[in-house]
Scaffold this motif. Structure first.
Motif, PDB file in Angstrom:
ATOM      1  N   PHE A 130       7.353  33.635-176.053  1.00 15.66           N
ATOM      2  CA  PHE A 130       6.886  33.076-174.914  1.00 15.66           C
ATOM      3  C   PHE A 130       6.163  34.194-174.055  1.00 15.66           C
ATOM      4  N   MET A 131       7.142  35.381-173.828  1.00  9.90           N
ATOM      5  CA  MET A 131       6.603  36.461-173.155  1.00  9.90           C
ATOM      6  C   MET A 131       5.515  37.169-173.999  1.00  9.90           C
ATOM      7  N   GLU A 132       5.533  37.333-175.261  1.00 12.90           N
ATOM      8  CA  GLU A 132       4.418  38.039-175.856  1.00 12.90           C
ATOM      9  C   GLU A 132       3.131  37.332-175.756  1.00 12.90           C
ATOM     10  N   TRP A 133       3.237  35.963-175.520  1.00  9.31           N
ATOM     11  CA  TRP A 133       1.837  35.299-175.380  1.00  9.31           C
ATOM     12  C   TRP A 133       1.371  35.781-173.912  1.00  9.31           C
ATOM     13  N   ALA A 134       2.387  35.611-173.039  1.00  9.91           N
ATOM     14  CA  ALA A 134       2.064  36.286-171.722  1.00  9.91           C
ATOM     15  C   ALA A 134       1.582  37.515-171.676  1.00  9.91           C
ATOM     16  N   LEU A 182      -2.002  36.917-172.529  1.00 13.29           N
ATOM     17  CA  LEU A 182      -2.867  36.436-171.548  1.00 13.29           C
ATOM     18  C   LEU A 182      -3.223  37.362-170.527  1.00 13.29           C
ATOM     19  N   ALA A 183      -2.201  38.439-170.221  1.00 11.72           N
ATOM     20  CA  ALA A 183      -2.486  39.420-169.307  1.00 11.72           C
ATOM     21  C   ALA A 183      -3.410  40.519-169.594  1.00 11.72           C
ATOM     22  N   GLY A 184      -3.886  40.576-170.754  1.00  8.54           N
ATOM     23  CA  GLY A 184      -4.442  41.465-171.238  1.00  8.54           C
ATOM     24  C   GLY A 184      -3.765  43.159-171.398  1.00  8.54           C
ATOM     25  N   GLU A 185      -2.383  42.868-171.733  1.00  5.42           N
ATOM     26  CA  GLU A 185      -1.658  44.175-171.867  1.00  5.42           C
ATOM     27  C   GLU A 185      -1.243  44.266-173.348  1.00  5.42           C
ATOM     28  N   LYS A 186      -0.675  45.423-173.605  1.00  6.33           N
ATOM     29  CA  LYS A 186      -0.075  45.485-175.216  1.00  6.33           C
ATOM     30  C   LYS A 186       0.751  44.559-175.436  1.00  6.33           C
ATOM     31  N   PHE A 187       0.494  43.903-176.641  1.00  5.68           N
ATOM     32  CA  PHE A 187       1.648  43.188-177.339  1.00  5.68           C
ATOM     33  C   PHE A 187       2.837  43.506-177.220  1.00  5.68           C
ATOM     34  N   SER A 188       3.682  42.825-176.173  1.00  6.44           N
ATOM     35  CA  SER A 188       4.957  43.013-176.065  1.00  6.44           C
ATOM     36  C   SER A 188       5.716  41.924-175.579  1.00  6.44           C
ATOM     37  N   ASP A 189       6.959  41.538-175.916  1.00 11.75           N
ATOM     38  CA  ASP A 189       7.925  40.809-175.136  1.00 11.75           C
ATOM     39  C   ASP A 189       8.678  41.217-173.778  1.00 11.75           C
ATOM     40  N   ARG A 200       7.349  24.001-178.196  1.00 18.88           N
ATOM     41  CA  ARG A 200       5.976  23.860-178.103  1.00 18.88           C
ATOM     42  C   ARG A 200       5.750  23.308-176.639  1.00 18.88           C
ATOM     43  N   ARG A 201       6.741  22.787-176.132  1.00 18.60           N
ATOM     44  CA  ARG A 201       6.524  22.080-174.912  1.00 18.60           C
ATOM     45  C   ARG A 201       6.825  23.273-173.748  1.00 18.60           C
ATOM     46  N   LEU A 202       7.114  24.355-174.076  1.00 19.78           N
ATOM     47  CA  LEU A 202       6.991  25.613-173.170  1.00 19.78           C
ATOM     48  C   LEU A 202       5.788  26.219-172.986  1.00 19.78           C
ATOM     49  N   ALA A 203       4.814  26.109-173.832  1.00 20.34           N
ATOM     50  CA  ALA A 203       3.550  26.757-173.553  1.00 20.34           C
ATOM     51  C   ALA A 203       2.860  26.738-172.600  1.00 20.34           C
ATOM     52  N   PRO A 204       2.804  25.329-171.893  1.00 20.68           N
ATOM     53  CA  PRO A 204       2.112  25.079-170.708  1.00 20.68           C
ATOM     54  C   PRO A 204       2.568  26.188-169.524  1.00 20.68           C
ATOM     55  N   LEU A 205       3.841  26.547-169.689  1.00 15.97           N
ATOM     56  CA  LEU A 205       4.378  27.344-168.427  1.00 15.97           C
ATOM     57  C   LEU A 205       3.929  28.966-168.598  1.00 15.97           C
ATOM     58  N   ILE A 206       3.451  29.160-169.802  1.00 14.01           N
ATOM     59  CA  ILE A 206       3.004  30.748-169.996  1.00 14.01           C
ATOM     60  C   ILE A 206       2.181  31.403-168.791  1.00 14.01           C
ATOM     61  N   PRO A 207       0.968  30.514-168.624  1.00 13.99           N
ATOM     62  CA  PRO A 207       0.027  31.198-167.525  1.00 13.99           C
ATOM     63  C   PRO A 207       0.908  31.251-166.110  1.00 13.99           C
ATOM     64  N   SER A 208       1.998  30.434-165.975  1.00 13.30           N
ATOM     65  CA  SER A 208       2.393  30.571-164.512  1.00 13.30           C
ATOM     66  C   SER A 208       3.154  31.885-164.331  1.00 13.30           C
ATOM     67  N   VAL A 209       3.539  32.519-165.450  1.00 10.01           N
ATOM     68  CA  VAL A 209       4.436  33.685-165.418  1.00 10.01           C
ATOM     69  C   VAL A 209       3.405  34.989-165.215  1.00 10.01           C
ATOM     70  N   VAL A 210       2.267  34.921-165.721  1.00 11.00           N
ATOM     71  CA  VAL A 210       1.328  36.150-165.883  1.00 11.00           C
ATOM     72  C   VAL A 210       0.771  36.486-164.322  1.00 11.00           C
ATOM     73  N   GLY A 211       1.532  37.741-164.138  1.00  5.42           N
ATOM     74  CA  GLY A 211       1.101  38.436-162.826  1.00  5.42           C
ATOM     75  C   GLY A 211       2.232  38.030-161.556  1.00  5.42           C
ATOM     76  N   LEU A 212       3.411  37.114-162.171  1.00  6.54           N
ATOM     77  CA  LEU A 212       4.068  36.912-161.254  1.00  6.54           C
ATOM     78  C   LEU A 212       5.320  38.094-161.071  1.00  6.54           C
ATOM     79  N   THR A 213       5.340  38.697-160.146  1.00  9.94           N
ATOM     80  CA  THR A 213       6.082  39.815-160.108  1.00  9.94           C
ATOM     81  C   THR A 213       6.127  40.320-158.690  1.00  9.94           C
ATOM     82  N   SER A 214       7.343  40.933-158.359  1.00  9.08           N
ATOM     83  CA  SER A 214       7.535  41.784-157.007  1.00  9.08           C
ATOM     84  C   SER A 214       8.854  42.507-156.990  1.00  9.08           C
TER      85      SER A 214
END
Length: 230
Positions: free
Chosen positions: A16-20, A23-30, A56-70
């Motif tokens: 999940f996080m490696e795909w994130a 999507l974020a354009g970062e180095k491949f990492s979990d 497989r049903r988790l995949a649609p959630l991946i974009p929602s964590v990209v850039g989600l930080t504070s």
């Protein structure tokens, strides 16, 4: 396609996080910087504990964590409490006690981090206080309502946490609570384990996205490349 564990390259698969990270354009990492650390930790645990079919049903959630930080310290507590409240109603009694104690602790720590002039209505309060609520208690009404569903475990947890001298002296309670929430569901072996795990992740994402001051860090420009994943 999502797969469990850590991978060297996208060609051997991705979690999940490696795909994130891709999507974020970062180095491949979990452990990409585009996602809040504890939210990323929860996502990795959920990814690895979910079956291949459920993953497989988790995949649609991946974009929602990209850039989600504070850097808001309340985010740790929000992630942990959201995950724990999914596990609490279904967990075994011993686990319920630990989960309830963790929820109470994280709620009180979260209250300590609340800005002095914050509008408490964002936390579910009306006019700074819910009906019948002790304004210094620190437990949000929605959390209190969830704890009321497990009265025996909550009574034990209230007694146990009353003996804590200093909340600030506890070592990373949010991370411990998050991990215990996932494990308490996995060891039950229920038919709906995948759905419970997915709901933990969805609820945690929703909790921090709704937090006052929540922001999405800008993702890096996406590189032009073809990625083949197993």
């Amino acid at each position: 396609m999502l797969s469990a564990g850590r991978h060297r390259t996208p060609r051997t698969g991705a979690c999940f996080m490696e795909w994130a990270s891709l999507l974020a354009g970062e180095k491949f990492s979990d452990h990409p910087s585009c996602t809040h650390p504890l939210l990323g930790h929860l996502a990795r645990m959920v990814n690895d504990a979910t079956t291949d079919t459920g993953r497989r049903r988790l995949a649609p959630l991946i974009p929602s964590v990209v850039g989600l930080t504070s850097e808001d310290p309340r985010w740790d507590d929000d992630v942990a409490v959201a995950a724990a409240l999914v596990a609490l109603p279904v967990a075994q009694e011993e686990d319920r006690r630990a989960l309830a104690a963790g929820v109470l602790t994280c709620e009180r720590l979260r209250a300590l981090h609340r800005p002095v002039h914050a509008d408490r209505r964002a936390d579910g309060y009306a006019d700074g206080k819910a009906d019948g609520e002790d304004p210094d208690d620190g437990i949000r009404p929605a959390t209190r309502a969830a704890l009321a569903g497990t009265p025996r475990a909550t009574a034990w947890a209230l007694d146990f946490t009353a003996g804590l001298v200093r909340l600030q002296s506890l070592r990373d309670p949010a991370s411990a609570l998050t991990e215990h929430a996932v494990l308490s569901v996995v060891r039950l072996g229920r038919d709906d384990t995948d759905e419970l795990l997915a709901r933990m992740l969805r609820d945690a994402i929703a909790a921090v996205r709704g937090e006052e001051g929540a922001h999405r860090a800008p993702a890096q420009a996406l590189p032009t490349r073809t990625v083949t994943a197993g």
